[in-house]
Structures are given as C-alpha cells and as structure tokens.
Design an enzyme around this catalytic site. Sequence first.
Site, PDB file in Angstrom:
ATOM      1  N   HIS A  46      15.102 -30.026  -3.772  1.00 29.23           N
ATOM      2  CA  HIS A  46      15.040 -29.742  -5.247  1.00 29.23           C
ATOM      3  C   HIS A  46      15.185 -28.336  -5.463  1.00 29.23           C
ATOM      4  CE1 HIS A  46      10.747 -28.421  -5.357  1.00 29.23           C
ATOM      5  NE2 HIS A  46      10.513 -29.577  -4.775  1.00 29.23           N
ATOM      6  N   LEU A  50      20.243 -20.556  -4.745  1.00 28.45           N
ATOM      7  CA  LEU A  50      20.559 -19.308  -4.900  1.00 28.45           C
ATOM      8  C   LEU A  50      20.303 -18.166  -3.505  1.00 28.45           C
ATOM      9  CD1 LEU A  50      20.557 -20.561  -7.786  1.00 28.45           C
ATOM     10  CD2 LEU A  50      20.343 -18.032  -8.762  1.00 28.45           C
ATOM     11  N   HIS A 229       8.213 -25.637 -10.651  1.00 31.01           N
ATOM     12  CA  HIS A 229       9.314 -24.633 -11.031  1.00 31.01           C
ATOM     13  C   HIS A 229      10.451 -25.630 -11.673  1.00 31.01           C
ATOM     14  CE1 HIS A 229      12.033 -21.383 -11.052  1.00 31.01           C
ATOM     15  NE2 HIS A 229      13.030 -21.954 -10.568  1.00 31.01           N
ATOM     16  N   TYR A 255      17.989 -17.575 -14.992  1.00 27.36           N
ATOM     17  CA  TYR A 255      19.317 -17.334 -14.010  1.00 27.36           C
ATOM     18  C   TYR A 255      20.194 -18.514 -14.211  1.00 27.36           C
ATOM     19  CZ  TYR A 255      16.814 -21.088 -11.399  1.00 27.36           C
ATOM     20  OH  TYR A 255      15.973 -22.255 -10.776  1.00 27.36           O
ATOM     21  N   TYR A 523      -6.088  11.340  17.859  1.00 23.93           N
ATOM     22  CA  TYR A 523      -5.110  10.823  16.956  1.00 23.93           C
ATOM     23  C   TYR A 523      -4.080  10.151  17.998  1.00 23.93           C
ATOM     24  CZ  TYR A 523      -0.948  10.588  14.075  1.00 23.93           C
ATOM     25  OH  TYR A 523       0.064  10.219  13.467  1.00 23.93           O
ATOM     26  N   ASP A 536      -1.342   3.429  13.818  1.00 24.96           N
ATOM     27  CA  ASP A 536      -1.408   4.818  13.593  1.00 24.96           C
ATOM     28  C   ASP A 536      -2.934   5.138  13.378  1.00 24.96           C
ATOM     29  OD1 ASP A 536      -0.052   7.651  13.473  1.00 24.96           O
ATOM     30  OD2 ASP A 536      -0.952   7.295  11.519  1.00 24.96           O
ATOM     31  N   THR A 538      -6.963   7.035  14.352  1.00 22.50           N
ATOM     32  CA  THR A 538      -7.750   7.827  15.278  1.00 22.50           C
ATOM     33  C   THR A 538      -8.696   7.166  15.902  1.00 22.50           C
ATOM     34  OG1 THR A 538      -9.652   8.255  13.568  1.00 22.50           O
ATOM     35  CG2 THR A 538      -7.714   9.966  13.459  1.00 22.50           C
ATOM     36  N   GLU A 638     -15.121  13.485   7.662  1.00 20.81           N
ATOM     37  CA  GLU A 638     -15.076  12.266   6.990  1.00 20.81           C
ATOM     38  C   GLU A 638     -16.511  12.001   7.403  1.00 20.81           C
ATOM     39  OE1 GLU A 638     -12.323   9.906   8.897  1.00 20.81           O
ATOM     40  OE2 GLU A 638     -10.579  10.563   7.723  1.00 20.81           O
ATOM     41  N   TYR A 640     -19.643   9.377   7.682  1.00 20.31           N
ATOM     42  CA  TYR A 640     -19.911   7.711   7.697  1.00 20.31           C
ATOM     43  C   TYR A 640     -21.323   7.638   7.623  1.00 20.31           C
ATOM     44  CZ  TYR A 640     -15.150   7.477   9.096  1.00 20.31           C
ATOM     45  OH  TYR A 640     -13.623   7.609   9.252  1.00 20.31           O
TER      46      TYR A 640
END
Length: 812
Positions: A46, A50, A229, A255, A523, A536, A538, A638, A640
């Site tokens: 159904h 498109l 829908h 549409y 790093y 990516d 540390t 940083e 923590y």
Amino acid sequence: MVEHARAVIIGGGVGGTSIAYHLTELGWTDIVLVDRAELTSGSTFHSAGLVGQLRSSVTLTKMMMYGSDLYRRLADETGTDPSWHEVGSLRLASSPERLEELRRQAGWAKTFGLPLELISAADAQALFPLMSTDGVLGAVYLPTDGWLDPSGLANALAAGARARGAGIRAHTRVVAIGTERERVTSVTVEHRGERTEIRADVVVNAGGMFAPEIGRMAGVHIPIIPMAHEYLFTEPMDGVHAGLPQLRDPDNLVYFREEVGGLCMGGYERHPAPWALDGVPPDFNGKLLAPDWPRFEEIMAGAVRRVPSIADAGINRMINGPEAFTPDNEFILGESEVGGFFVAAGFCAHGIAGAGGIGRQMATWIVDGEPELDLWKMDIRRFGPAYRSQAYTLARTTEVYATYYDIHYPNEERQAGRPLRTSPTYELLGDLGASFGEKSGWERPNWFESNAADGDASLRPRGWAGMHWSPAIGVEALGTRRAAGLFDETSFAKLEVSGPRATGFLGRMSANDIDREVGSIVYTQLLNRRGGIEADLTVTRLAPESYLLVTGTAVGNHDAAWLRRHLPDDGSVTLRDITASRVCFGLWGPRARDILAAVTRDDVSNGGFPYLTAHEITVGSVPVLALRVTYVGELGWELYAATEYGRALWATLWEAGRPHGMVAAGYRAIDALRLEKGYRVWSSDITPDETPFEAGLGFAVALDKEPEFVGRDALVAAKAAGPRARLRCLVLDDPRSVCLGNEPVRVGGEVVGRVTSGGYGFAVERSIAYAYLPPDRAAIGTRGEVEVFGESIGFDVAREPLYDPDGARIRA
C-alpha cells in the site's frame, strides 16, 4: 525438523527481498527468506511508490541514487517489471523560507552530479499544467526521479534472488528465535501447522511494522511506531498523462503523481494517527485501515489550493495503511547487541526509494562485517535505553511525522519528550539563563541568554545560519579566549576499559600508541578494516590495566558497540559505560590555572601538571579526576567527579571564577572555538569513509607500534598510494556568509567537493569552513568559491590552525 542456512531473512517486503537480492549478488546463495503471508503483504503493497534521490545527508542521497540506478535495470535483469516511471519530480516553494531551502538543495545536488534545476513557477506549471501558481515563488526539477509499483519492485528483487539460489517461503511464520551467549543461532518457523528449526549464523529482521515483535523473540528492542498514512486515487482527470512528473508542495503538506490517467495524492498531516500501540494484530496481512476522512481534510485542503481541479475529480479509492516510523525519521539498520541478529526496519515512508540502497548496504555489512557507507545515523545502536519507553518513543515519533514537511533549520531543537536526561547542574544553569538544547536525550546549554546583552548582534550570520543564534555565543567564545569559560560537558560519553588484557586490546583498536605511563592522555582514532575512522576519542591511562575513554555525546553508543564487537571472548577485558555516573566540567582560558589554583591545594602548575596528563586532585571539598586536555584551544582542564558531587563542584568553580571574568558558556561557543583550532567532528569532518591521513590527523597514527592495529594494512597501502582528498580549512571572503555543511565547493570553476562543517570564528573574525579537496586543488593559498544559498562566496585555502598555530596557549 532441523534445517541449516547461512542466513535467514524475516519479511518479504521491499527491504527483505532487496537484502536477499544483494546477498546472492555477493555470492551468499544458501539463504532463506520467510514471510508470514504473501510477499509484499505488510506495508509494501500500500505504499505510494515515490522515488526521490536528493536527501538531507550524503549517505542517504547515495543510497537513493543507487536505488534509482537499480530500478532502471531490474526488469531486463530479472524478467519481472517493477513498472519504473522515470518522469522526474518537482518540489515547490510557496514561501520565501522554502525558496531559500530550494536554493540550498540546488547547490547540494551539484556535489552529487544530480541534474537538479532551480526553475520558475511558470516553468513548473509547464511541466505540471494542473497546478496553480498562486503563491509559488519557485521550484526545483530533477528529471531522473520517478515512481514505481512497490509490489512489482519486491517481486523483481525476489525473482533476482531466487534465480541465484535463494529460497523464498510464503505463509511461513516465525515463532521463535534461538540465541546462545549473546549470538543468534536459529529461527523456528511454522508452515501449515508444521514447525521447522532453521540453524543459521545470521538472521535479518526485515519485518516492517512487525519488527518490534520479531525483535523481542531475540531480546532486542526496536523503537518503531506504526503511523496511519493516507492517500487517495482519483478517477481519470483532464490534463493528466503518463509523463507527468511527481509534484511535492511541502508548504501545503501534499504530494501528487499520475496513476492510470488520474492522480495519486497524499501528504503528512499535522495531527497524525499512531496505530496498534498494543501490538499489530496477528492477522493483519494484506489489509488496510478504514478511511479517516476527517483527518484527511487538512491534506485535501492543501491539495485543492495547489491543484484546484482535484476538488471536482471523482475519488476512485482511499488508501489508509500503517507504515513503520522511527523516533528520528531515519531507517533502523545494522547488527544488534545480539551477534548475527541484524535489523532492517522503520522505513518511515521512504523505504521504497531507499530499498535498493538498504539491501546493498545491509548485504555488505553482513558479508564484510561493515557497510560501504557511514550509516551511523541509521544504525540501530544509536538508540539508548530511553527508547525502551513506548511513551518516549511515541512522543518523538509523533513529532517527526507531524513535522515531516517542515523546514528543519540547522541547530533546530526538537521538543518532544523533554527534559529527560539532566546534569546535576540543570537548575543552576537554568538560573544562569541557559538556553537548552538536547542531544541523545541530554539537556545541554547551547548558550546563556544572560550573556546576550554584552554581545554584538551585527555579527548574526545571513540566512539560515542566523536562525538559531544569539549574540551570547560570541560573548562566551571571546570570554573563554580572554579570561575563562566554564562548560558543563556531563553529556560527553565516558567509557571505562579494564582487565588484564586491556592494554593489548586498546593497542589493537587504536591507531595511536596508547601504551604510555599511567596518567597519560592520548588522542587517537579507531579505524575500520579500510583504514576509515570509526571513532575519534581520547584515552586516559588510569592504572596499568584501566583506561578512561571520552567521546562525543551522540556517538557514545556507537563507539562502545564498535569496541564491544572486538572484545576478547575470554572475559579478560571489561567495557563499562560510566557516562551518567560522572559529571564533566570544562574549565578553559588563560585564567583557568588561576581559578583552579584558588580552590585546590594540589599542584596545577605547568611543571606539576603538564599538558595531556591526568591527576587525582581535590577541588574545594570534591574529589576530582582532572585531565589537562582541551577541545577549544586554550589552557585548561576537563574535571570529572562522581555525579553526587556535581552541584558542589560547579558552585565551587563558579564562585572562584567570577573575580577573574569567567563566563558560563555553552556548546555553540565550543563549536566556534574548535573551528578556529581545526579540531575535527566525527560524522561530519571525519567519517568511516576517510583515513586519518586524508583528514590531516596523521600525527595521531603510529604505524610502527606493537601490536598492529585494526586497519593498519589498509592505512599503509593508502599512504603509499597517496590521499584521495585532503581536508582543508577554507576562509571565506564574507564573514557573515556562514556555511552549514554540504555546500558545493568550486576550484577553477569546477565542483570539487562539499563543505563538511562551518561557522564563524569570533577571535579570528572570519567565516571558516572545512572541505575535502582533490590533492591537486588543495595547496595552501588556493582560491575558490563556496555556493552559499545560491551565492558564490570566494575563499582561500588557509594553513591551520587559524588560532594559536604553535599551540603555545594550550601548553602554557
């Protein structure tokens, strides 16, 4: 009865048949596809059919382009016609904001070589004569888009798979999925009352709206909500012909396409209808829902505004069918936490267009262990535990459906389901005027509006870049450069890796050498077998066999899953996500040492606490793990601490910093600061498709270290062959023309790349962008142009970093 197969695919819609087609194309012929009823009896039959190629991401656009190429050739290849109609597509702009979006899309299309044209309202009407041009300011036309018969597509894919040896079994219901030691082992199916166990190392859940039910059999949660829908077919209409292009008018939520001399018309209403929240009925095969004409009135009104003659057309039939939507409107693809159990579901009403690409990427993932493209935004692992809540999933999914056709500006913040995850400082930051955004469910300050009065409103970027913006961003960036900024980065993902073989494991996973003394910070990137960048982050060595890994908020699940996939089976290495148990505050700026020294008796001098080292210290009354590292390019740490200390730690730092001119700062300032330093962002500047050498990160690669790392051989070969492209810093001539990502980049009048990320650098007072350029067009000083919303803005390829190029400030 017991059988064996290399792979079992559950679901006979376009997703499952495409995976079967592509697996057999790669040589896996011992596969079985099962469907509870007939092929295509779920959502496929159904669907409106498109197929549009240009999408909001590089990956999705490439998948759609591949699908279109596949659909063109399927009839000749398989002997089954999917009824591909390459009639092109029109997308209208009925507001100035939408026209700006189309200009951006026109530039975006050029980076793929798609022949998309920006045309006038009159040109659009010439292609689709039934449309009214009232209120239409312009349009884009893509002649290579089209539409097809979804059931025909699934049957063509199935025919191709069957011809290469795949077995396809209809009316075969899955009743159980076997697992052992967190790996899938089998599927038990029932056909005509007889049960069969099929032993298999790979099981693919392509069950559409039934995917959550199937997932539960394997202990896997799949956050999908079926949404009803609706669209309709008219009787034949004057002026409609087989070559009529698709037409989308998102400002009117509608549409259109041609269907047997009439129109197929639907849309996405503002008040959607979730369905089957208590489970899809077991007999809902090949069925539709009753028409909901009151809900469709909003769509019909938009359709009549754009195509007035549809008001008088006869209605052939209304289709009201449930389709599986996800909380972020992206597919759910990939291997789950149960090894060998793959998912391909949640196609969000663009699964027909995406089916070809889905099948290819899933097949590659299954056969080679990883897909060809960066699929993180579609990866099942992106969803955290919060999505086990149906209420949260429903709120987020309803929001994406209701705003399906909205213009989604960069830096737009979603509202549904908030607030959910908060730092201990949430109320304190609110009192300071925080303007909160959300990422991975975390409430995070984008900026502090209380800082805005001290800012320069004239720096607001033109166009979209200025939509979600505040003068406070500049105040916070410059405040950090000149004095200090305090940032709550508690949402940063934190992973603990420990055990007797932790060092060897991380050495094998990391491109850099992490086997350094306790207290060292490294790093590094984690690479795939192609040498592309999978993570990516540390790595901080806390003890001989204990490490802290810190990565981005949105990619913590991804990075943890990548590491878990490679963990040794003997239990010698343990990985724990400790994100929620630790706060993290970034204290950065030239006065950072003065501020920290005022609240600790520990040595924070440069000699006592050098760059890229970590120490346990006490700040006020709070025990803290301090990492001397930066993502903004300034001296700082940083910090923590256990979550219960969060409020006390913030209060201590805030009081100590105020005499030094310290500002509370948000994530938008971080982005501006990192651009000035050339720090990369994974998933935009660096992805699984690029190597560290291409990304300018060769300094973080130790090719000769032991043990050899994943992707090393590919990286050695890539280095010998030379880079395919180089990531370069572009400085634009116009400071207020700010790139948002994906803008086409020209050198010598030729499109040679696209922007990966961009923004304004407040300290250098320039608009900055990054882009991959061909090596012969990447020399420092090269001139070129970036197309920003249809306007060509000149740039210079600049040597990076633009700010503090020798790194003296971070090592002060």
